[in-house]
Design a protein around this motif. Structure first.
Motif, PDB file in Angstrom:
ATOM      1  N   UNK A  15      80.130   3.521 -93.515  1.00  0.00           N
ATOM      2  CA  UNK A  15      78.914   3.653 -94.237  1.00  0.00           C
ATOM      3  C   UNK A  15      78.925   4.670 -95.281  1.00  0.00           C
ATOM      4  N   UNK A  16      77.696   4.869 -95.922  1.00  0.00           N
ATOM      5  CA  UNK A  16      77.753   6.025 -97.232  1.00  0.00           C
ATOM      6  C   UNK A  16      77.689   7.199 -96.665  1.00  0.00           C
ATOM      7  N   UNK A  17      78.695   7.947 -97.172  1.00  0.00           N
ATOM      8  CA  UNK A  17      78.631   9.463 -96.785  1.00  0.00           C
ATOM      9  C   UNK A  17      77.827  10.359 -97.791  1.00  0.00           C
ATOM     10  N   UNK A  18      77.122   9.868 -98.749  1.00  0.00           N
ATOM     11  CA  UNK A  18      76.398  10.421 -99.602  1.00  0.00           C
ATOM     12  C   UNK A  18      74.932  10.641 -99.590  1.00  0.00           C
ATOM     13  N   UNK A  19      74.454  10.121 -98.371  1.00  0.00           N
ATOM     14  CA  UNK A  19      73.031  10.119 -98.104  1.00  0.00           C
ATOM     15  C   UNK A  19      72.592  11.278 -97.246  1.00  0.00           C
ATOM     16  N   UNK A  20      73.610  12.207 -96.760  1.00  0.00           N
ATOM     17  CA  UNK A  20      73.062  13.191 -95.970  1.00  0.00           C
ATOM     18  C   UNK A  20      73.777  13.213 -94.605  1.00  0.00           C
ATOM     19  N   UNK A  21      73.816  14.281 -93.768  1.00  0.00           N
ATOM     20  CA  UNK A  21      74.279  14.497 -92.648  1.00  0.00           C
ATOM     21  C   UNK A  21      73.658  13.498 -91.401  1.00  0.00           C
ATOM     22  N   UNK A  22      72.137  13.318 -91.734  1.00  0.00           N
ATOM     23  CA  UNK A  22      71.334  12.646 -90.725  1.00  0.00           C
ATOM     24  C   UNK A  22      71.705  11.165 -90.922  1.00  0.00           C
ATOM     25  N   UNK A  23      72.009  10.690 -92.126  1.00  0.00           N
ATOM     26  CA  UNK A  23      72.182   9.333 -92.435  1.00  0.00           C
ATOM     27  C   UNK A  23      73.628   8.847 -91.746  1.00  0.00           C
ATOM     28  N   UNK A  24      74.645   9.996 -91.991  1.00  0.00           N
ATOM     29  CA  UNK A  24      75.935   9.532 -91.211  1.00  0.00           C
ATOM     30  C   UNK A  24      75.807   9.490 -89.947  1.00  0.00           C
ATOM     31  N   UNK A  25      75.000  10.588 -89.184  1.00  0.00           N
ATOM     32  CA  UNK A  25      74.897  10.577 -87.649  1.00  0.00           C
ATOM     33  C   UNK A  25      74.184   9.026 -87.294  1.00  0.00           C
ATOM     34  N   UNK A  26      73.170   8.714 -88.121  1.00  0.00           N
ATOM     35  CA  UNK A  26      72.410   7.602 -87.231  1.00  0.00           C
ATOM     36  C   UNK A  26      73.277   6.286 -87.710  1.00  0.00           C
ATOM     37  N   UNK A  27      74.271   6.140 -88.733  1.00  0.00           N
ATOM     38  CA  UNK A  27      74.829   5.117 -88.974  1.00  0.00           C
ATOM     39  C   UNK A  27      75.810   5.081 -87.829  1.00  0.00           C
ATOM     40  N   UNK A  28      76.438   6.178 -87.302  1.00  0.00           N
ATOM     41  CA  UNK A  28      77.558   5.980 -86.202  1.00  0.00           C
ATOM     42  C   UNK A  28      76.954   5.557 -85.060  1.00  0.00           C
ATOM     43  N   UNK A  29      75.459   5.600 -84.887  1.00  0.00           N
ATOM     44  CA  UNK A  29      74.940   4.974 -83.795  1.00  0.00           C
ATOM     45  C   UNK A  29      74.837   3.448 -84.086  1.00  0.00           C
ATOM     46  N   UNK A  30      74.623   3.109 -85.211  1.00  0.00           N
ATOM     47  CA  UNK A  30      74.767   1.562 -85.565  1.00  0.00           C
ATOM     48  C   UNK A  30      76.041   0.940 -85.298  1.00  0.00           C
ATOM     49  N   UNK A  31      76.903   1.754 -85.732  1.00  0.00           N
ATOM     50  CA  UNK A  31      78.358   0.954 -85.371  1.00  0.00           C
ATOM     51  C   UNK A  31      78.788   1.143 -83.955  1.00  0.00           C
ATOM     52  N   UNK A  44      73.238  -8.519 -74.072  1.00  0.00           N
ATOM     53  CA  UNK A  44      73.146  -8.685 -75.433  1.00  0.00           C
ATOM     54  C   UNK A  44      71.857  -7.997 -76.197  1.00  0.00           C
ATOM     55  N   UNK A  45      70.825  -8.996 -75.455  1.00  0.00           N
ATOM     56  CA  UNK A  45      69.411  -8.599 -75.778  1.00  0.00           C
ATOM     57  C   UNK A  45      69.100  -7.183 -75.755  1.00  0.00           C
ATOM     58  N   UNK A  46      69.528  -6.446 -74.628  1.00  0.00           N
ATOM     59  CA  UNK A  46      69.172  -4.966 -74.602  1.00  0.00           C
ATOM     60  C   UNK A  46      69.997  -4.423 -75.769  1.00  0.00           C
ATOM     61  N   UNK A  47      71.343  -4.515 -76.156  1.00  0.00           N
ATOM     62  CA  UNK A  47      71.987  -3.878 -77.027  1.00  0.00           C
ATOM     63  C   UNK A  47      71.598  -3.981 -78.548  1.00  0.00           C
ATOM     64  N   UNK A  48      70.893  -5.294 -78.383  1.00  0.00           N
ATOM     65  CA  UNK A  48      70.293  -5.472 -79.906  1.00  0.00           C
ATOM     66  C   UNK A  48      69.215  -4.782 -80.165  1.00  0.00           C
ATOM     67  N   UNK A  49      68.394  -4.517 -79.135  1.00  0.00           N
ATOM     68  CA  UNK A  49      67.144  -3.602 -79.275  1.00  0.00           C
ATOM     69  C   UNK A  49      67.536  -2.070 -79.395  1.00  0.00           C
ATOM     70  N   UNK A  50      68.792  -1.824 -79.022  1.00  0.00           N
ATOM     71  CA  UNK A  50      69.310  -0.423 -79.321  1.00  0.00           C
ATOM     72  C   UNK A  50      69.796  -0.454 -80.634  1.00  0.00           C
ATOM     73  N   UNK A  51      70.650  -1.590 -81.178  1.00  0.00           N
ATOM     74  CA  UNK A  51      70.872  -1.669 -82.667  1.00  0.00           C
ATOM     75  C   UNK A  51      69.872  -1.881 -83.559  1.00  0.00           C
ATOM     76  N   UNK A  52      68.702  -2.478 -83.305  1.00  0.00           N
ATOM     77  CA  UNK A  52      67.873  -2.490 -84.170  1.00  0.00           C
ATOM     78  C   UNK A  52      67.112  -1.013 -84.225  1.00  0.00           C
ATOM     79  N   UNK A  53      66.807  -0.524 -83.275  1.00  0.00           N
ATOM     80  CA  UNK A  53      66.297   0.900 -83.347  1.00  0.00           C
ATOM     81  C   UNK A  53      67.173   1.799 -84.076  1.00  0.00           C
ATOM     82  N   UNK A  54      68.498   1.875 -84.027  1.00  0.00           N
ATOM     83  CA  UNK A  54      69.433   2.451 -84.716  1.00  0.00           C
ATOM     84  C   UNK A  54      69.251   2.328 -86.100  1.00  0.00           C
ATOM     85  N   UNK A  55      69.242   1.022 -86.598  1.00  0.00           N
ATOM     86  CA  UNK A  55      69.046   0.572 -87.965  1.00  0.00           C
ATOM     87  C   UNK A  55      67.754   1.132 -88.541  1.00  0.00           C
ATOM     88  N   UNK A  56      66.415   1.222 -87.732  1.00  0.00           N
ATOM     89  CA  UNK A  56      65.493   1.790 -88.294  1.00  0.00           C
ATOM     90  C   UNK A  56      65.821   3.238 -88.364  1.00  0.00           C
TER      91      UNK A  56
END
Length: 267
Positions: free
Chosen positions: A80-96, A128-140
């Motif tokens: 994921x992009x490393x040029x959008x700030x520390x918060x973006x990097x941290x949240x994208x790690x959760x998405x992954x 899987x449904x439960x993990x997708x909910x967490x994934x969607x929240x992380x994407x948000x």
């Protein structure tokens, strides 16, 4: 005059730092957006297939599970992009992280579908449904972080434009003061050159801010951002050069025209 020089110096620093930094902050994360969108589509296609008895029976659901697994694996391994700030990097790690969990569960579903163990498939599907909910929240959260980064970039663009305008105004006021003090022609021309050179950074700053407002941080605007930053940097270099020339000229030139004598010779 000293106050005006301080204002010009302060705005010069803001423009020098603000323009290029804002361009970096507004980096387009289109690759991130595309790979997340692909995972969402893959999961929707899988759910449609797994809920259709015919698709389960003829193996279409198994194929969709494998395809979705591959897509989520892409997300889990994506840089994921490393040029959008520390918060973006941290949240994208959760998405992954959650994408990796979903990938593993989809692989397990594929295995039990081959074995026609539908009870196990339903259990894994619920996980899987439960993990997708967490994934969607992380994407948000990633989307929010990107929006905050772009908002910050927009503020920097605006600040850069205001600073450039202040530099132009200050420079022309300085030039006007020189005229009111009846400086000689050479010094007036030097001040005029300083004031005019301030217009180029302003043009670059206006282009940056206008482009950001109209197009946002998209890849299609990268060329315009580059041109605008070049204008700012070249303009600032010219501005500094003009100031240095004025200082050198001022050190070797009378600051004011000699006053005309009004006395008359007496006989």
């Amino acid at each position: 005059m000293l106050k005006i020089f301080k204002i010009i110096l302060a705005t010069f620093v803001i423009i020098s730092v603000g323009g290029p930094f804002a361009s970096a902050a507004s980096y387009a994360n289109q690759a991130d957006i595309d790979i997340i969108a692909a995972s969402n589509k893959a999961y929707v296609d899988f759910i449609k297939a797994i809920n259709d008895e015919k698709s389960v029976a003829n193996g279409a659901a198994l194929a969709q599970a494998a395809a979705a697994s591959s897509t989520f694996n892409n997300v889990a391994s994506h840089n994921f992009s490393s040029k959008l700030g520390v918060k973006y990097i941290k949240k994208s790690a959760e998405v992954k992280k959650y994408a990796g969990e979903i990938k593993v569960l989809l692989d397990k579903i594929a295995v039990v579908l081959r074995e026609r163990d539908y009870n196990a498939a339903n259990q894994y599907l619920e996980q899987t449904h439960n993990s997708v909910k967490k994934y969607s929240a992380a994407v948000e959260e990633v989307n929010k972080a990107a929006s905050e980064s772009n908002l910050y970039a927009g503020c920097l663009f605006l600040l850069t434009t205001i600073a450039a305008a202040a530099m132009v105004i200050g420079s022309f006021i300085w030039f006007a003061i020189g005229r009111s003090k009846r400086l000689n022609h050479s010094l007036l021309e030097a001040r005029k050159a300083v004031a005019l050179s301030a217009l180029t950074p302003l043009a670059g700053a206006v282009i940056l801010y206008t482009t950001f407002i109209l197009t946002g941080s998209t890849n299609s605007a990268d060329g315009i951002y580059i041109v605008a930053n070049v204008l700012i940097l070249i303009g600032l270099a010219s501005y500094v050069s003009s100031i240095i020339k004025y200082i050198k000229l001022n050190d070797n030139t009378p600051t004011a025209l000699p006053a005309h004598s009004t006395t008359k010779n007496r006989r």
